[in-house]
Scaffold this active site. Structure first.
Site, PDB file in Angstrom:
ATOM      1  CB  SER A  45      55.660  53.207  30.110  1.00  0.00           C
ATOM      2  OG  SER A  45      55.026  53.736  28.961  1.00  0.00           O
ATOM      3  CD  GLU A 182      49.585  54.132  36.382  1.00  0.00           C
ATOM      4  OE1 GLU A 182      50.285  53.098  36.317  1.00  0.00           O
ATOM      5  OE2 GLU A 182      49.968  55.240  35.969  1.00  0.00           O
TER       6      GLU A 182
END
Length: 275
Positions: A45, A182
């Site tokens: 990320s 997730e």
């Protein structure tokens, strides 16, 4: 006390929650570590929140090693997880083991994370056989963004929910010490957590996972390009930073900074002898 993969195992056994946050630099890692976090994820990320990419696909191994080294220097007690980037483990077992090894020897990570289900279990097993702990990642897997059709909740129908469960069991069998879930429905995450002997770490997966992870820029209000539904803002550090920076600009412009206590002195007689 240093957190290890055994910390994760014991937490699952004892019903204790696990905490995880991302970090990408020494200073942030040091602050997060001092707060008592169990684990720091150096996530890919960083491509979005640190490098300004639209997604994680452009992140390289060199990017990840660079940031992981910095985090490892700041994290004295947290388990440091290096996130294996796109195409660093998809081109064969040999490449995967070599790149995982780079995280350990160059990046000084304690373990690695990679995305995927049954299709990567041979890779997980090979990395684990090389004495490198592996954390799995199921549900919304950002490196598969194009194949998934965007950032969408996964496992909402019977077929896809069953696949995630089967993938989770396979990843456990391959030797992973934990799995990130997730963007999956909370009841599905709860069922997976009940089925597994290894801990689940949720991000948008409900309260019943064994632990939680968030991107620290999201939970501190530092990143506003996109805010997922599952993010709770625990502080507005971004607003405080803007306030402080604006105050600094004003102070420089009106000559109220630097003040006397911020300056160094020299004898006036020395100044008089200079040009």
């Amino acid at each position: 006390m240093k957190n290890t993969v055994l910390t994760f195992k014991d937490a699952k056994k004892n019903g204790e929650k696990l905490t995880m946050l991302t970090a990408y630099d020494y200073t942030t890692a040091k602050i997060v570590d001092e707060c008592g976090i169990n684990s720091i994820l150096v996530g890919d990320s960083l491509g979005m929140v640190m490098l300004g990419y639209e997604d994680t696909l452009s992140v390289t191994m060199d990017d990840m090693i660079h940031h992981t080294k910095a985090v490892a220097r700041g994290a004295k007690n947290a388990l440091v997880i290096g996130d294996m980037p796109f195409m660093s483990y998809n081109t064969g077992i040999r490449d995967a083991v070599i790149n995982a090894g780079r995280f350990m020897s160059e990046g000084r990570a304690n373990c690695v994370k990679l995305e995927g289900g049954k299709e990567v279990c041979d890779v997980i097993k090979a990395i684990v056989d090389a004495k490198i702990p592996v954390c799995g990642h199921l549900g919304l897997t950002p490196q598969s963004l194009n194949a998934l059709g965007g950032f969408k909740v996964q496992g909402k129908d019977e077929e896809s929910a069953k696949k995630i469960i089967e993938d989770a069991l396979a990843i456990q069998e391959a030797g992973a010490f934990a799995i990130v879930l997730e963007c999956v429905p909370d009841k599905l995450a709860k069922r997976i957590t009940e089925l597994l002997d290894i801990p689940t770490i949720g991000i948008g997966a409900g309260l019943d996972c064994d632990g939680q992870v968030l991107v620290y820029q999201d939970m501190l209000g530092l990143y506003s390009d996109f805010t997922p539904k599952f993010v709770k803002r625990f502080a507005n550090a971004g607003d405080e930073m803007r306030k402080g920076i604006k105050s600094y600009i004003d102070a420089v412009m009106d000559c109220s900074f630097p003040e006397e206590q911020h300056t160094f002195k020299i004898d006036d007689e020395i100044i008089k002898k200079l040009y």
